[in-house]
Write an enzyme that holds these catalytic residues in place. Structure first.
Site, PDB file in Angstrom:
ATOM      1  CD  GLU A 156      12.559  15.241  -1.434  1.00 17.43           C
ATOM      2  OE1 GLU A 156      11.990  14.143  -1.268  1.00 17.43           O
ATOM      3  OE2 GLU A 156      12.384  16.197  -0.665  1.00 17.43           O
ATOM      4  CD  GLU A 181      11.730  15.238   6.306  1.00 16.41           C
ATOM      5  OE1 GLU A 181      12.517  15.832   5.538  1.00 16.41           O
ATOM      6  OE2 GLU A 181      10.864  14.449   5.898  1.00 16.41           O
ATOM      7  CG  ASP A 234      17.676  18.823   6.347  1.00 17.28           C
ATOM      8  OD1 ASP A 234      17.159  18.765   5.215  1.00 17.28           O
ATOM      9  OD2 ASP A 234      17.134  19.417   7.300  1.00 17.28           O
TER      10      ASP A 234
HETATM   11 ZN   LIG Z   1      12.248  15.402   3.547  1.00 13.11          ZN
END
Ligand SMILES: [Zn+2]
Length: 414
Positions: free
Chosen positions: A276, A353, A357
Site C-alpha cells: 500500500e 500493482e 509489490d
Molecule cells: Zn495494490
C-alpha cells in the site's frame, strides 16, 4: 452507411464480445504447464475451489448483462427516451433541473428494479453459499439500501452539475466538465474516509503493540506518518480480506481490514502495508486522476462532435445536447469507448500493482517468504481463481495473477 447503423453494429459487437469474454473467463486457462506452476504453491483443492467460486452464477451474470444491454438499446434506438422526457417535462411545467432530476430517477429506477434480483443472488445467496457473508437478510438489506442511496445521491449531484455546465456554457463545457471532475475526484478521495466509510464501518487507529512497532519501523523506512493507519471492521460483513488507501498529500490514510489482521502473521501484514505504501510513494492515485481527467477531456470533444453528427443525420431521436433524454445515448457511447480503452487502463493498473509489490519487497528488506505466504493465504481465503484466462487478464484484470505476483517475488533482487 448511416451513423445509426454503425452505432448499432458496434452495440451488437460489444454484446458479442462481452459474452465471449464471459465464456473464456468460465473456461479459464487449462494449459498443463500453468497447472504445474500453480501446484508448486497450491493444492488441487485450492485450484478447484477457485474455479468453483468464479464459475458460480455464470448464467445469472449473462442474463444480467443481457438485460442491461437491452435496456440501453431500447433507450437509444427507439424514441422511448425522448418521450419519457416529454412526459416528465409536461408534469414539471418545463422546469429544466427538476426534469433532469426526475428523468435521472426514472432511468435509474428501471435499472434498479431489474438489477435487484441479481444483487440479491450474487451479494447474498452466493456469498452465503461460499461461506463469505455473515450478514442476515435484514443486515444485507440495510447495507444494500445504504449503498444504493449513496449511489443515487452521488449520481443525481453529478448529473445536475454536468447538466448545469452543458446548458450554461455552450462551448466552454468541454473544458469545464473535466476540470469539475478533477476537483470532485480530489475532494472525493479526501472526503470518502470521513463521510462514506463511517456509514458502513467502525474504524480506529491501529492498536499499540508489536504489530504497531513493526509498522512504525516500516513507515520510518518509507518516511510516512504512522497515525494514518486504521483498522476497519470488515468482519461484521464478511470473511474477505483486503487493505487499501485513500486521500492524497497529508490526508492519505491506509485502511487494513480486521479480517487481514486476524488471518495473517505480523510480517505478512507488514508486507501488505509495504504494498500500500508503494502505491503511496509512487503517487499512483494522483497519476490515475490526472490520466482520468485527460481521458474525460478527450471524451468531451468526441461526444460533442458525435452528437452534432448524429443530430444532423436525424436517425437517432435526439433533443439538445444537455437534454436529459440524451443521457442514455451518451452513456452508450461512453460504454463503447470504455470497452476500447479498458485494456489500456487494466495494463496501467497491473503495472502499478507490480511497482507496489516491488516496493513491498524493498521496504521489507526482501522478505520474500512473507510476501509469498501472504499471496497464498489471500488467494486461499478469497477463493481466487488461480488459472484465469489470459485474454480476461489482459482485458479486465487490475492486478497481475496470484501466480505472477508470487513468481515476481521469487525473481526479486535488491
Ligand atoms: Zn495494490
Amino acid at each position: 452507411m448511416k451513423l445509426r447503423t454503425v452505432l448499432f453494429i458496434f452495440y451488437l459487437i460489444q454484446i458479442g464480445f462481452t459474452l465471449t469474454m464471459k465464456y473464456l473467463s468460465y473456461e479459464g486457462d487449462v494449459s498443463p504447464e500453468l497447472k504445474e506452476r500453480i501446484l508448486k504453491f497450491f493444492t488441487e483443492e485450492d485450484l478447484r475451489k477457485g474455479i468453483e467460486y468464479s464459475r458460480s452464477g455464470f448464467f445469472a451474470s449473462i442474463l444480467s448483462d443481457l438485460i442491461d444491454f437491452i435496456v440501453a438499446g431500447i433507450f437509444v434506438f427507439t424514441s422511448v427516451s425522448a418521450r419519457l422526457e416529454e412526459k416528465i417535462s409536461e408534469k414539471t411545467g418545463g422546469r429544466f433541473y427538476i426534469t433532469v432530476l426526475l428523468f435521472f430517477f426514472g432511468f435509474s429506477a428501471i435499472q434498479f428494479l431489474l438489477a435487484i434480483p441479481f444483487q440479491y443472488y450474487f451479494g447474498f445467496v452466493l456469498e452465503h453459499r461460499f461461506g463469505f457473508s455473515k450478514m442476515t437478510f435484514v443486515e444485507w438489506l440495510v447495507y444494500t439500501g445504504k449503498s444504493l442511496g449513496l449511489g443515487i445521491v452521488g449520481g443525481a449531484l453529478g448529473v445536475l452539475c454536468v447538466a448545469f455546465l452543458l446548458k450554461k456554457f455552450e462551448n466552454a463545457w468541454k473544458f469545464l466538465v473535466p476540470i469539475a471532475s478533477l476537483v470532485f475526484g480530489l475532494l472525493f478521495s479526501v472526503l470518502f474516509p470521513i463521510l462514506i466509510t463511517p456509514l458502513f464501518y467502525d474504524y480506529k487507529p491501529i492498536a499499540e503493540g508489536s504489530l504497531k512497532k513493526k509498522i512504525n519501523t516500516l513507515c520510518e523506512t518509507a518516511n510516512i506518518r504512522v497515525e494514518n493507519v486504521y483498522v476497519i471492521d470488515e468482519s461484521r460483513y464478511s470473511g474477505h480480506t483486503n487493505a487499501y488507501f485513500t486521500g492524497w498529500g497529508e490526508n492519505r490514510k491506509i485502511f487494513l481490514y480486521d479480517t487481514l489482521i486476524q488471518n495473517h502473521t505480523e510480517e505478512e501484514i507488514v508486507s501488505v502495508l509495504g504494498h500500500e505504501i508503494g502505491h503511496w510513494t509512487h503517487n499512483h492515485q494522483i497519476k490515475d486522476i490526472a490520466l482520468n481527467t485527460l481521458e474525460i477531456f478527450l471524451l468531451c470533444f468526441l461526444l460533442g462532435y458525435l452528437f452534432l453528427r448524429f443530430k444532423k443525420e436525424g436517425s437517432v431521436r435526439l433533443k439538445e445536447f444537455y437534454s436529459p433524454s440524451t443521457l442514455p445515448f451518451l452513456f452508450l457511447l461512453l460504454s463503447l469507448f470504455g470497452s476500447l480503452t479498458r485494456p489500456a487502463w487494466s495494463a496501467i493498473s497491473r503495472f502499478q500493482e507490480t511497482q507496489a509489490d516491488e516496493e513491498a519487497l524493498n521496504l521489507t528488506g526482501g522478505d520474500k517468504k512473507s510476501f509469498i505466504d501472504t499471496e497464498v493465504k489471500l488467494a486461499k481465503d478469497n477463493r481466487s481463481r488461480l488459472n484465469p484466462n489470459r485474454a480476461e487478464v489482459i482485458y479486465y484484470h487490475s492486478h497481475p495473477t496470484t501466480l505472477e505476483r508470487i513468481e515476481f517475488a521469487q525473481r526479486w533482487k535488491k
